[in-house]
Structure formats: C-alpha cells, structure tokens
Design a protein around this motif. Sequence first.
Motif, PDB file in Angstrom:
ATOM      1  N   TYR A 172       0.834  -1.202   0.000  1.00 34.41           N
ATOM      2  CA  TYR A 172       0.000   0.000   0.000  1.00 34.41           C
ATOM      3  C   TYR A 172       0.872   1.257   0.000  1.00 34.41           C
ATOM      4  CZ  TYR A 172      -3.662   3.297   1.298  1.00 34.41           C
ATOM      5  OH  TYR A 172      -4.528   4.358   1.325  1.00 34.41           O
ATOM      6  N   GLN A 173       1.970   1.229   0.737  1.00 31.52           N
ATOM      7  CA  GLN A 173       2.891   2.385   0.730  1.00 31.52           C
ATOM      8  C   GLN A 173       3.451   2.600  -0.675  1.00 31.52           C
ATOM      9  OE1 GLN A 173       3.535   4.868   2.718  1.00 31.52           O
ATOM     10  NE2 GLN A 173       2.020   3.956   4.068  1.00 31.52           N
ATOM     11  N   GLU A 174       3.832   1.498  -1.323  1.00 30.15           N
ATOM     12  CA  GLU A 174       4.339   1.587  -2.697  1.00 30.15           C
ATOM     13  C   GLU A 174       3.270   2.189  -3.600  1.00 30.15           C
ATOM     14  OE1 GLU A 174       7.683   1.239  -2.776  1.00 30.15           O
ATOM     15  OE2 GLU A 174       7.751  -0.392  -4.233  1.00 30.15           O
ATOM     16  N   TYR A 175       2.037   1.745  -3.389  1.00 34.11           N
ATOM     17  CA  TYR A 175       0.909   2.262  -4.181  1.00 34.11           C
ATOM     18  C   TYR A 175       0.783   3.775  -3.992  1.00 34.11           C
ATOM     19  CZ  TYR A 175      -3.902   3.438  -5.328  1.00 34.11           C
ATOM     20  OH  TYR A 175      -5.012   4.068  -5.823  1.00 34.11           O
ATOM     21  N   LEU A 176       0.803   4.215  -2.717  1.00 34.57           N
ATOM     22  CA  LEU A 176       0.618   5.650  -2.449  1.00 34.57           C
ATOM     23  C   LEU A 176       1.743   6.477  -3.069  1.00 34.57           C
ATOM     24  CD1 LEU A 176      -0.533   5.703   1.295  1.00 34.57           C
ATOM     25  CD2 LEU A 176      -1.937   6.047  -0.739  1.00 34.57           C
ATOM     26  N   GLU A 177       2.982   5.967  -2.914  1.00 35.27           N
ATOM     27  CA  GLU A 177       4.137   6.761  -3.364  1.00 35.27           C
ATOM     28  C   GLU A 177       4.324   6.739  -4.874  1.00 35.27           C
ATOM     29  OE1 GLU A 177       7.654   5.457  -1.231  1.00 35.27           O
ATOM     30  OE2 GLU A 177       6.565   5.690   0.656  1.00 35.27           O
ATOM     31  N   LYS A 178       4.178   5.543  -5.476  1.00 39.87           N
ATOM     32  CA  LYS A 178       4.589   5.415  -6.886  1.00 39.87           C
ATOM     33  C   LYS A 178       3.432   5.243  -7.864  1.00 39.87           C
ATOM     34  CE  LYS A 178       8.889   3.393  -5.370  1.00 39.87           C
ATOM     35  NZ  LYS A 178       9.520   2.128  -5.035  1.00 39.87           N
ATOM     36  N   THR A 179       2.321   4.656  -7.390  1.00 39.02           N
ATOM     37  CA  THR A 179       1.246   4.329  -8.338  1.00 39.02           C
ATOM     38  C   THR A 179       0.146   5.397  -8.364  1.00 39.02           C
ATOM     39  OG1 THR A 179       1.723   1.994  -7.935  1.00 39.02           O
ATOM     40  CG2 THR A 179      -0.343   2.487  -9.051  1.00 39.02           C
ATOM     41  N   ALA A 180      -0.258   5.867  -7.183  1.00 37.77           N
ATOM     42  CA  ALA A 180      -1.352   6.844  -7.144  1.00 37.77           C
ATOM     43  C   ALA A 180      -1.086   8.078  -8.019  1.00 37.77           C
ATOM     44  CB  ALA A 180      -1.654   7.238  -5.698  1.00 37.77           C
ATOM     45  N   PRO A 181       0.172   8.578  -8.123  1.00 38.72           N
ATOM     46  CA  PRO A 181       0.405   9.757  -8.983  1.00 38.72           C
ATOM     47  C   PRO A 181       0.012   9.552 -10.454  1.00 38.72           C
ATOM     48  CG  PRO A 181       2.288   9.412  -7.531  1.00 38.72           C
ATOM     49  CD  PRO A 181       1.387   8.219  -7.356  1.00 38.72           C
ATOM     50  N   ILE A 182      -0.125   8.298 -10.865  1.00 40.80           N
ATOM     51  CA  ILE A 182      -0.550   8.040 -12.259  1.00 40.80           C
ATOM     52  C   ILE A 182      -1.925   8.648 -12.533  1.00 40.80           C
ATOM     53  CG2 ILE A 182      -1.287   6.209 -13.845  1.00 40.80           C
ATOM     54  CD1 ILE A 182       0.704   4.408 -12.619  1.00 40.80           C
ATOM     55  N   LEU A 183      -2.765   8.674 -11.490  1.00 42.54           N
ATOM     56  CA  LEU A 183      -4.126   9.187 -11.693  1.00 42.54           C
ATOM     57  C   LEU A 183      -4.083  10.620 -12.204  1.00 42.54           C
ATOM     58  CD1 LEU A 183      -6.534   7.982  -8.891  1.00 42.54           C
ATOM     59  CD2 LEU A 183      -6.476   7.353 -11.301  1.00 42.54           C
ATOM     60  N   GLU A 184      -3.163  11.418 -11.650  1.00 46.22           N
ATOM     61  CA  GLU A 184      -3.044  12.821 -12.099  1.00 46.22           C
ATOM     62  C   GLU A 184      -2.689  12.856 -13.581  1.00 46.22           C
ATOM     63  OE1 GLU A 184      -4.106  15.227 -10.273  1.00 46.22           O
ATOM     64  OE2 GLU A 184      -4.488  13.671  -8.776  1.00 46.22           O
ATOM     65  N   HIS A 185      -1.787  11.949 -13.971  1.00 45.16           N
ATOM     66  CA  HIS A 185      -1.360  11.874 -15.375  1.00 45.16           C
ATOM     67  C   HIS A 185      -2.575  11.643 -16.293  1.00 45.16           C
ATOM     68  CE1 HIS A 185       1.033  10.611 -18.850  1.00 45.16           C
ATOM     69  NE2 HIS A 185       0.284   9.540 -18.926  1.00 45.16           N
ATOM     70  N   TYR A 186      -3.458  10.724 -15.882  1.00 45.46           N
ATOM     71  CA  TYR A 186      -4.619  10.430 -16.735  1.00 45.46           C
ATOM     72  C   TYR A 186      -5.763  11.421 -16.546  1.00 45.46           C
ATOM     73  CZ  TYR A 186      -2.386   6.257 -18.462  1.00 45.46           C
ATOM     74  OH  TYR A 186      -1.510   5.394 -19.084  1.00 45.46           O
ATOM     75  N   LYS A 187      -5.811  12.067 -15.373  1.00 40.74           N
ATOM     76  CA  LYS A 187      -6.871  13.072 -15.168  1.00 40.74           C
ATOM     77  C   LYS A 187      -6.720  14.205 -16.178  1.00 40.74           C
ATOM     78  CE  LYS A 187      -8.284  12.385 -10.396  1.00 40.74           C
ATOM     79  NZ  LYS A 187      -7.977  12.703  -8.998  1.00 40.74           N
ATOM     80  N   THR A 188      -5.490  14.544 -16.521  1.00 41.71           N
ATOM     81  CA  THR A 188      -5.289  15.631 -17.492  1.00 41.71           C
ATOM     82  C   THR A 188      -5.839  15.223 -18.863  1.00 41.71           C
ATOM     83  OG1 THR A 188      -3.101  14.848 -18.122  1.00 41.71           O
ATOM     84  CG2 THR A 188      -3.182  16.451 -16.332  1.00 41.71           C
ATOM     85  N   LYS A 189      -6.000  13.932 -19.085  1.00 40.44           N
ATOM     86  CA  LYS A 189      -6.548  13.460 -20.362  1.00 40.44           C
ATOM     87  C   LYS A 189      -8.068  13.267 -20.278  1.00 40.44           C
ATOM     88  CE  LYS A 189      -2.223  11.007 -21.238  1.00 40.44           C
ATOM     89  NZ  LYS A 189      -1.632  11.643 -22.407  1.00 40.44           N
TER      90      LYS A 189
END
Length: 220
Positions: A172-189
């Motif tokens: 879950y820590q890995e998810y918060l640090e490295k994976t969750a930021p992907i959402l911002e990348h796709y939100k811009t799309k």
Amino acid sequence: MDIILFGPPGAGKGTQAKRLTESMKIPQISTGDMMRAERSQGTELGKKFDHYMSQGLLVPDALVLELFEKRLRQPDARNGAILDGYPRTVAQAKALDTLLELMGRRIDSVVSIEVSLAEMIDRVVLRRTCEGCGQIYHLRYNPPPSPDACGKCGGKLVQRADDTEEVVRTRYQEYLEKTAPILEHYKTKGVVKTVDGLGPLEEVETRIKASIVPPPPDSN
Ligand code: ADP
Ligand code: AMP
C-alpha cells in the motif's frame, strides 16, 4: 478499447477484470499474474521478480516494460485489453501511452476502484487463487465450494506469499508513493472515473461498466 482497472492491492481489480473480459471480449493483462507464472517456472527473470514481490516492493520498470509490451502485442489483444496492475509508475504510464500511440490506440478509460486500508487487509489475507485457472476467491466474501479446490476447474487453491498483513502494508505504501500519482497523469486526459469498490461483486461490476464510456456491450 483499452481500459485500466486502477486501485490499491485488494481493491478487486483482478476479480472485476475477469468478469469484464467475458462481456467485453478483450483479454485481461495482469503483470502480477505474468510475474508469478515466470517465478513458478524458476527462470532467472522469475528469481529477480521474486526478490521484489516477496517484500511487497514494485519490480523495477526496466524489468516490466518489455514483459508488458510483448503481451500487449499478442494477437488476442489487437482490439484492446483490460489492464490490471499495469501501469504502476508514471514511467510505465508514459511508456504505455507511447506504445499505444504507435499501435493507433489510446487509453479510453481509467476506472479507479476505491476501498479503505482496513478493507484491503481483510480482503487480501483471506484471498485464495486457483493455481490452474487463476480464479480468485475470498474465504468469506466469495468462498469456493471447498476450501482447497477451485469451483471452476477443480485446481488447487493457494494463498499468495505476499498476502500477509505486513506485506500488504508495504504494498500500500508503494501504491501511495509510486502508483497513485498516475491518476493525475490520466486526469489531465479526462479519462478517469472513480467507483466505490465496496459491495457485492455484481454491484461493483455494474458501477464499473457504467463508468466506462462508451459502455461495453452487455452479455446478459
Ligand atoms: P486486486 O486484483 O485489486 O488485488 P482481487 O480482485 O484479487 O484484488 O480481490 C482481492 C480479494 O477481495 C479477493 O479475495 C476477492 O475475492 C475479494 N473481493 C473482490 N471484490 C470484492 C468485493 N466487492 N467484496 C468483497 N470481496 C471482494
Ligand atoms: P498484483 O498481482 O498486481 O497484486 O502484483 C503483485 C506484485 O507483483 C506487486 O506487489 C509487485 O511486486 C509486482 N508487480 C506487478 N505488476 C507490476 C508492475 N506493473 N510494476 C512493478 N511491479 C509489479
């Protein structure tokens, strides 16, 4: 159509991906499943994967990108795929965008499945997976007909080595640090939709289908 099922460990990505492949007629691509297959064959690559997976850490991008690209280029994924557990870093997301663009495709939908940490732990520690067909069970919420055998193919049910509370917390820590930021990348799309992952499997599936635009053909 190319769809990302997004969410923390235990959110229900694999369970829902399997249900959607049946109605949408496109394959599920799970990098976690592919890595576990490599590991169980005892290959050198599998040993490298195991080093990270057993600790709950993400496998380095350099080891994942080629594995994923080879799979996406298989003929069964020519009309799209349901991505489960990929991309997991912003670098993977950017590589995916480039690869899809080369193929004349793009990510059409990112469905982010939300559950609490307590729910994740509860789900993951009682998860059982069929060694034969990959069917996913939960001993309480989605129990197999017998605790040891798959109801679909009769295969042996196993518990994943990384499905302990301690390792899930690291994942879950890995998810918060490295994976969750992907959402911002796709939100811009403009392709991200969020769904509540709590509730019966059918209800969560209905929410996911409603959030995919255009809606997939229904098999019912
Ligand atoms: P992920 O692929 O996101 O890690 P899984 O699909 O493997 O998650 O689901 C994790 C566990 O939770 C499994 O044991 C599965 O049977 C169970 N599960 C999935 N969806 C639900 C749900 N809506 N309610 C209760 N349990 C669920
Ligand atoms: P999963 O089956 O999706 O729960 O993934 C299990 C483990 O496999 C993760 O904790 C990671 O160690 C590894 N893994 C799976 N997919 C990826 C990925 N796309 N990038 C890096 N590591 C991954």
